[in-house]
Motif scaffolding. Structure first.
Motif, mmCIF file in Angstrom:
data_model
loop_
_atom_site.group_PDB
_atom_site.id
_atom_site.type_symbol
_atom_site.label_atom_id
_atom_site.label_comp_id
_atom_site.label_asym_id
_atom_site.label_seq_id
_atom_site.Cartn_x
_atom_site.Cartn_y
_atom_site.Cartn_z
ATOM 1 N N ARG A 32 0.825 -1.205 0.000
ATOM 2 C CA ARG A 32 0.000 0.000 0.000
ATOM 3 C C ARG A 32 0.867 1.266 0.000
ATOM 4 N NH1 ARG A 32 -3.750 -3.453 0.969
ATOM 5 N NH2 ARG A 32 -5.745 -3.394 1.884
ATOM 6 N N VAL A 33 1.881 1.249 -0.853
ATOM 7 C CA VAL A 33 2.827 2.351 -0.988
ATOM 8 C C VAL A 33 2.591 3.018 -2.332
ATOM 9 C CG1 VAL A 33 5.281 2.901 -1.270
ATOM 10 C CG2 VAL A 33 4.567 1.261 0.466
ATOM 11 N N ASP A 34 2.475 4.335 -2.322
ATOM 12 C CA ASP A 34 2.374 5.099 -3.557
ATOM 13 C C ASP A 34 3.767 5.163 -4.180
ATOM 14 O OD1 ASP A 34 0.875 7.237 -5.270
ATOM 15 O OD2 ASP A 34 2.781 8.166 -4.662
ATOM 16 N N ARG A 35 3.899 4.713 -5.420
ATOM 17 C CA ARG A 35 5.213 4.645 -6.056
ATOM 18 C C ARG A 35 5.866 6.016 -6.188
ATOM 19 N NH1 ARG A 35 4.116 0.968 -11.208
ATOM 20 N NH2 ARG A 35 2.184 2.129 -11.134
ATOM 21 N N GLY A 36 5.110 7.028 -6.570
ATOM 22 C CA GLY A 36 5.683 8.358 -6.713
ATOM 23 C C GLY A 36 6.236 8.888 -5.403
ATOM 24 N N LEU A 39 9.406 6.968 -4.481
ATOM 25 C CA LEU A 39 10.578 7.399 -5.247
ATOM 26 C C LEU A 39 11.097 8.751 -4.763
ATOM 27 C CD1 LEU A 39 9.476 6.254 -8.790
ATOM 28 C CD2 LEU A 39 11.358 5.315 -7.438
ATOM 29 N N VAL A 40 10.194 9.691 -4.500
ATOM 30 C CA VAL A 40 10.618 11.000 -3.985
ATOM 31 C C VAL A 40 11.290 10.840 -2.621
ATOM 32 C CG1 VAL A 40 9.812 13.259 -3.164
ATOM 33 C CG2 VAL A 40 8.948 12.316 -5.314
ATOM 34 N N ASP A 41 10.730 9.981 -1.767
ATOM 35 C CA ASP A 41 11.343 9.732 -0.460
ATOM 36 C C ASP A 41 12.750 9.158 -0.623
ATOM 37 O OD1 ASP A 41 9.070 10.642 0.832
ATOM 38 O OD2 ASP A 41 8.321 8.629 1.312
ATOM 39 N N HIS A 42 12.920 8.263 -1.589
ATOM 40 C CA HIS A 42 14.237 7.682 -1.835
ATOM 41 C C HIS A 42 15.225 8.756 -2.290
ATOM 42 C CE1 HIS A 42 17.461 5.085 -3.132
ATOM 43 N NE2 HIS A 42 17.439 5.718 -4.291
ATOM 44 N N VAL A 43 14.810 9.593 -3.232
ATOM 45 C CA VAL A 43 15.681 10.653 -3.739
ATOM 46 C C VAL A 43 16.080 11.596 -2.608
ATOM 47 C CG1 VAL A 43 15.780 12.672 -5.260
ATOM 48 C CG2 VAL A 43 14.849 10.509 -6.107
ATOM 49 N N ARG A 44 15.108 11.993 -1.802
ATOM 50 C CA ARG A 44 15.364 12.888 -0.665
ATOM 51 C C ARG A 44 16.395 12.265 0.276
ATOM 52 N NH1 ARG A 44 10.512 12.855 1.289
ATOM 53 N NH2 ARG A 44 9.800 14.738 0.221
ATOM 54 N N GLU A 45 16.199 11.007 0.643
ATOM 55 C CA GLU A 45 17.111 10.331 1.570
ATOM 56 C C GLU A 45 18.497 10.157 0.949
ATOM 57 O OE1 GLU A 45 18.570 8.968 4.994
ATOM 58 O OE2 GLU A 45 16.605 9.878 4.689
ATOM 59 N N PHE A 46 18.553 9.856 -0.333
ATOM 60 C CA PHE A 46 19.836 9.703 -1.014
ATOM 61 C C PHE A 46 20.626 11.008 -0.960
ATOM 62 C CE2 PHE A 46 22.763 9.676 -4.543
ATOM 63 C CZ PHE A 46 23.274 8.382 -4.522
ATOM 64 N N ILE A 47 19.950 12.121 -1.245
ATOM 65 C CA ILE A 47 20.629 13.421 -1.209
ATOM 66 C C ILE A 47 21.055 13.761 0.215
ATOM 67 C CG2 ILE A 47 20.390 15.913 -1.601
ATOM 68 C CD1 ILE A 47 18.426 15.135 -3.909
ATOM 69 N N ARG A 48 20.214 13.493 1.183
ATOM 70 C CA ARG A 48 20.576 13.792 2.574
ATOM 71 C C ARG A 48 21.755 12.941 3.043
ATOM 72 N NH1 ARG A 48 14.524 14.845 4.923
ATOM 73 N NH2 ARG A 48 14.443 17.007 4.245
ATOM 74 N N THR A 49 21.890 11.751 2.501
ATOM 75 C CA THR A 49 22.996 10.871 2.872
ATOM 76 C C THR A 49 24.274 11.197 2.107
ATOM 77 O OG1 THR A 49 21.448 9.093 3.401
ATOM 78 C CG2 THR A 49 23.737 8.457 3.012
ATOM 79 N N LYS A 79 -4.593 10.526 -0.241
ATOM 80 C CA LYS A 79 -4.261 9.288 -0.939
ATOM 81 C C LYS A 79 -5.530 8.469 -1.153
ATOM 82 C CE LYS A 79 0.458 8.774 0.619
ATOM 83 N NZ LYS A 79 1.408 7.901 1.296
ATOM 84 N N GLU A 80 -5.623 7.908 -2.334
ATOM 85 C CA GLU A 80 -6.732 7.000 -2.635
ATOM 86 C C GLU A 80 -6.360 5.613 -2.118
ATOM 87 O OE1 GLU A 80 -9.607 7.562 -4.518
ATOM 88 O OE2 GLU A 80 -9.177 9.694 -4.498
ATOM 89 N N PRO A 81 -7.265 4.923 -1.424
ATOM 90 C CA PRO A 81 -6.933 3.566 -0.986
ATOM 91 C C PRO A 81 -6.772 2.641 -2.193
ATOM 92 C CG PRO A 81 -9.207 4.133 -0.416
ATOM 93 C CD PRO A 81 -8.574 5.344 -1.022
ATOM 94 N N ASN A 82 -5.768 1.770 -2.145
ATOM 95 C CA ASN A 82 -5.551 0.815 -3.237
ATOM 96 C C ASN A 82 -6.581 -0.285 -3.160
ATOM 97 O OD1 ASN A 82 -3.356 2.235 -4.107
ATOM 98 N ND2 ASN A 82 -1.871 0.978 -2.989
ATOM 99 N N ALA A 83 -7.006 -0.741 -4.328
ATOM 100 C CA ALA A 83 -8.007 -1.818 -4.371
ATOM 101 C C ALA A 83 -7.352 -3.161 -4.277
ATOM 102 C CB ALA A 83 -8.800 -1.726 -5.661
#
Length: 83
Positions: A32-36, A39-49, A79-83
């Protein structure tokens, strides 16, 4: 952060195999993770690291810009709940 002419966040493209994209999609849906958002969270964490002083400043400026934009627009979209 660059906004497009309508004031929305920048959209980008990148190459990924269909199989990997499909696997990511099903794994994200199962969690139940929004891909966008993920990905933004990953980019943010990568830059912070790994980012230098300028890149870290850019991330903080981008976060501030998003916070201000969300405050004007009534918050983060629901967020829309995933079906």
């Amino acid at each position: 952060m660059r906004l497009n002419p309508s004031g929305h966040t920048f959209t980008t493209k990148f190459r990924i195999s269909h199989r990997m994209c499909d696997a990511y999609g099903t794994a994200a849906a199962r969690r139940r993770v929004d891909r966008g958002t993920d990905l933004v969270d990953h980019v943010r964490e990568f830059i912070r690291t790994h980012g230098n002083k300028q890149e870290l400043a850019e991330v903080e400026a981008a976060e501030q810009e998003l916070a201000e934009r969300r405050a004007r627009k009534g918050g983060r979209p629901k967020k829309e709940p995933n079906a």
